[in-house]
Design a protein around this motif. Structure first.
Motif, PDB file in Angstrom:
ATOM      1  N   ALA A   1       0.837  -1.207   0.000  1.00 49.39           N
ATOM      2  CA  ALA A   1       0.000   0.000   0.000  1.00 49.39           C
ATOM      3  C   ALA A   1       0.872   1.256   0.000  1.00 49.39           C
ATOM      4  O   ALA A   1       0.605   2.212  -0.730  1.00 49.39           O
ATOM      5  N   ARG A   2       1.918   1.257   0.808  1.00 48.53           N
ATOM      6  CA  ARG A   2       2.829   2.406   0.828  1.00 48.53           C
ATOM      7  C   ARG A   2       3.446   2.622  -0.543  1.00 48.53           C
ATOM      8  O   ARG A   2       3.554   3.756  -1.022  1.00 48.53           O
ATOM      9  N   HIS A   3       3.867   1.529  -1.171  1.00 50.60           N
ATOM     10  CA  HIS A   3       4.462   1.621  -2.504  1.00 50.60           C
ATOM     11  C   HIS A   3       3.466   2.205  -3.494  1.00 50.60           C
ATOM     12  O   HIS A   3       3.830   3.021  -4.357  1.00 50.60           O
ATOM     13  N   PHE A   4       2.205   1.818  -3.382  1.00 49.23           N
ATOM     14  CA  PHE A   4       1.178   2.348  -4.283  1.00 49.23           C
ATOM     15  C   PHE A   4       1.041   3.852  -4.093  1.00 49.23           C
ATOM     16  O   PHE A   4       1.012   4.612  -5.076  1.00 49.23           O
ATOM     17  N   PHE A   5       0.946   4.311  -2.839  1.00 52.69           N
ATOM     18  CA  PHE A   5       0.734   5.734  -2.591  1.00 52.69           C
ATOM     19  C   PHE A   5       1.911   6.583  -3.077  1.00 52.69           C
ATOM     20  O   PHE A   5       1.745   7.737  -3.470  1.00 52.69           O
TER      21      PHE A   5
ATOM     22  N   ALA B   1      -0.099   2.275   6.771  1.00 49.47           N
ATOM     23  CA  ALA B   1      -0.019   2.575   5.339  1.00 49.47           C
ATOM     24  C   ALA B   1      -0.733   3.874   5.007  1.00 49.47           C
ATOM     25  O   ALA B   1      -0.261   4.667   4.185  1.00 49.47           O
ATOM     26  N   LEU B   2      -1.873   4.125   5.657  1.00 49.16           N
ATOM     27  CA  LEU B   2      -2.675   5.297   5.340  1.00 49.16           C
ATOM     28  C   LEU B   2      -2.003   6.604   5.731  1.00 49.16           C
ATOM     29  O   LEU B   2      -2.401   7.673   5.266  1.00 49.16           O
ATOM     30  N   SER B   3      -0.984   6.519   6.569  1.00 47.44           N
ATOM     31  CA  SER B   3      -0.222   7.726   6.896  1.00 47.44           C
ATOM     32  C   SER B   3       0.493   8.266   5.662  1.00 47.44           C
ATOM     33  O   SER B   3       0.898   9.431   5.632  1.00 47.44           O
TER      34      SER B   3
ATOM     35  N   ASP C   1      -4.104  13.311   1.778  1.00 47.52           N
ATOM     36  CA  ASP C   1      -4.977  13.784   2.860  1.00 47.52           C
ATOM     37  C   ASP C   1      -6.413  14.009   2.417  1.00 47.52           C
ATOM     38  O   ASP C   1      -7.327  13.981   3.244  1.00 47.52           O
ATOM     39  N   ASN C   2      -6.626  14.257   1.129  1.00 45.93           N
ATOM     40  CA  ASN C   2      -7.964  14.639   0.666  1.00 45.93           C
ATOM     41  C   ASN C   2      -8.800  13.476   0.147  1.00 45.93           C
ATOM     42  O   ASN C   2      -9.906  13.679  -0.335  1.00 45.93           O
ATOM     43  N   VAL C   3      -8.283  12.243   0.232  1.00 43.46           N
ATOM     44  CA  VAL C   3      -9.024  11.089  -0.280  1.00 43.46           C
ATOM     45  C   VAL C   3      -9.877  10.480   0.834  1.00 43.46           C
ATOM     46  O   VAL C   3      -9.337  10.088   1.872  1.00 43.46           O
ATOM     47  N   PRO C   4     -11.203  10.402   0.643  1.00 44.66           N
ATOM     48  CA  PRO C   4     -12.051   9.806   1.686  1.00 44.66           C
ATOM     49  C   PRO C   4     -11.788   8.317   1.834  1.00 44.66           C
ATOM     50  O   PRO C   4     -11.510   7.625   0.855  1.00 44.66           O
ATOM     51  N   ILE C   5     -11.892   7.839   3.076  1.00 45.37           N
ATOM     52  CA  ILE C   5     -11.601   6.437   3.374  1.00 45.37           C
ATOM     53  C   ILE C   5     -12.825   5.778   3.991  1.00 45.37           C
ATOM     54  O   ILE C   5     -13.415   6.295   4.946  1.00 45.37           O
ATOM     55  N   ILE C   6     -13.207   4.636   3.438  1.00 44.23           N
ATOM     56  CA  ILE C   6     -14.260   3.801   4.023  1.00 44.23           C
ATOM     57  C   ILE C   6     -13.560   2.604   4.662  1.00 44.23           C
ATOM     58  O   ILE C   6     -12.925   1.815   3.971  1.00 44.23           O
TER      59      ILE C   6
END
Length: 251
Positions: free
Chosen positions: A39-43, A66-68, A72-77
């Motif tokens: 996930a980090r690699h993707f971001f 990973a979400l760190s 910042d502006n992408v909503p997360i479900i």
């Protein structure tokens, strides 16, 4: 619209995928991504998604790590079977917190909320995004820890997986091995069953590494792998016929 899915269980991903294909047929689904490392690699390396749907517990830890690295502006479900992470989830750009099994109508509501937060051109119907092919996706690589950092291992370079003292290891063709924090039972659901099989309680092997089976004097059978110093792999009695059919399918 691009929806990134962080999920380490293939069954849960397929359930979610079917719901999304019904609720948002024009969306481009990206994933599943099962680990923090991937996930980090993707971001870092890929374009920004419009929505993130994240299982809280991934293969190598909690998705928050990973979400760190996420925009910042992408909503997360968030999706999870555990209620105790709700407060921590809302420290991020959390839009909804859905408990598994996911309710389709609650997912629909969460997606509508996400759409309202997007720029107008993001949801414009002018260009329809391609849908994900309707077939299961299986793992093609692993991220493992080394003394120098992290290393990506393609499944094509794996000789076998083995469980030893409650730990799982992948053994490479060059006989080096790495620890992977995934039980064999769970790992077997993430690998393509045409290419990999769990032949007993300790081993998962790739079909391309199998050369033969050997009948032992006690009536059991042993699996023979390519290369020097192969491990002793006794085929489970319950899986003997299944393993035999699997090997024949290669021909």
């Amino acid at each position: 619209m691009k929806i990134l899915i962080l999920e380490d269980e293939m069954h849960q991903y397929n359930v979610l995928r079917h719901m999304l294909e019904d609720l948002m047929p024009s969306a481009l689904l990206i994933g599943p991504i099962p680990t923090i490392s991937e996930a980090r690699h993707f971001f870092i390396s890929e374009s920004e998604p419009d929505i993130i749907i994240a299982d809280i517990q991934l293969n190598d830890g909690l998705c928050f790590d990973a979400l760190s690295s996420a925009p910042d502006n992408v909503p997360i479900i968030f999706t999870t079977a555990h209620e105790e992470y709700a407060l921590q989830a809302f420290e991020y750009n959390s839009l909804s917190y859905l408990l598994k099994p996911i309710d389709k109508e609650m997912l629909r509501t969460a997606l509508k909320k996400a759409e309202r937060l997007m720029p107008v051109n993001t949801t414009s119907p002018k260009r329809k995004a391609p849908t994900l092919p309707k077939k299961e996706k299986f793992r093609e690589r692993f991220m493992v820890k080394t003394v120098k950092g992290e290393k990506m291992i393609p499944v094509s370079g794996i000789r076998y997986f083995v469980s030893e003292q409650k730990n799982t290891y992948l053994k490479l063709l060059d006989n080096t091995s790495y620890s992977v924090n995934i039980p064999l039972e769970k790992l077997s659901t993430q690998l393509d069953p045409q290419r990999f099989m769990r032949v007993n309680r300790k081993f998962i092997v790739p079909l391309e590494q199998v050369t033969a089976t050997e009948r032992l004097s006690n009536g059991k059978e042993k699996l023979i792998l390519k290369g020097d110093n192969p491990p002793e792999i006794i085929i489970s009695r319950m899986r003997r016929n299944e393993v035999g059919e699997w090997i024949i399918s290669r021909k």
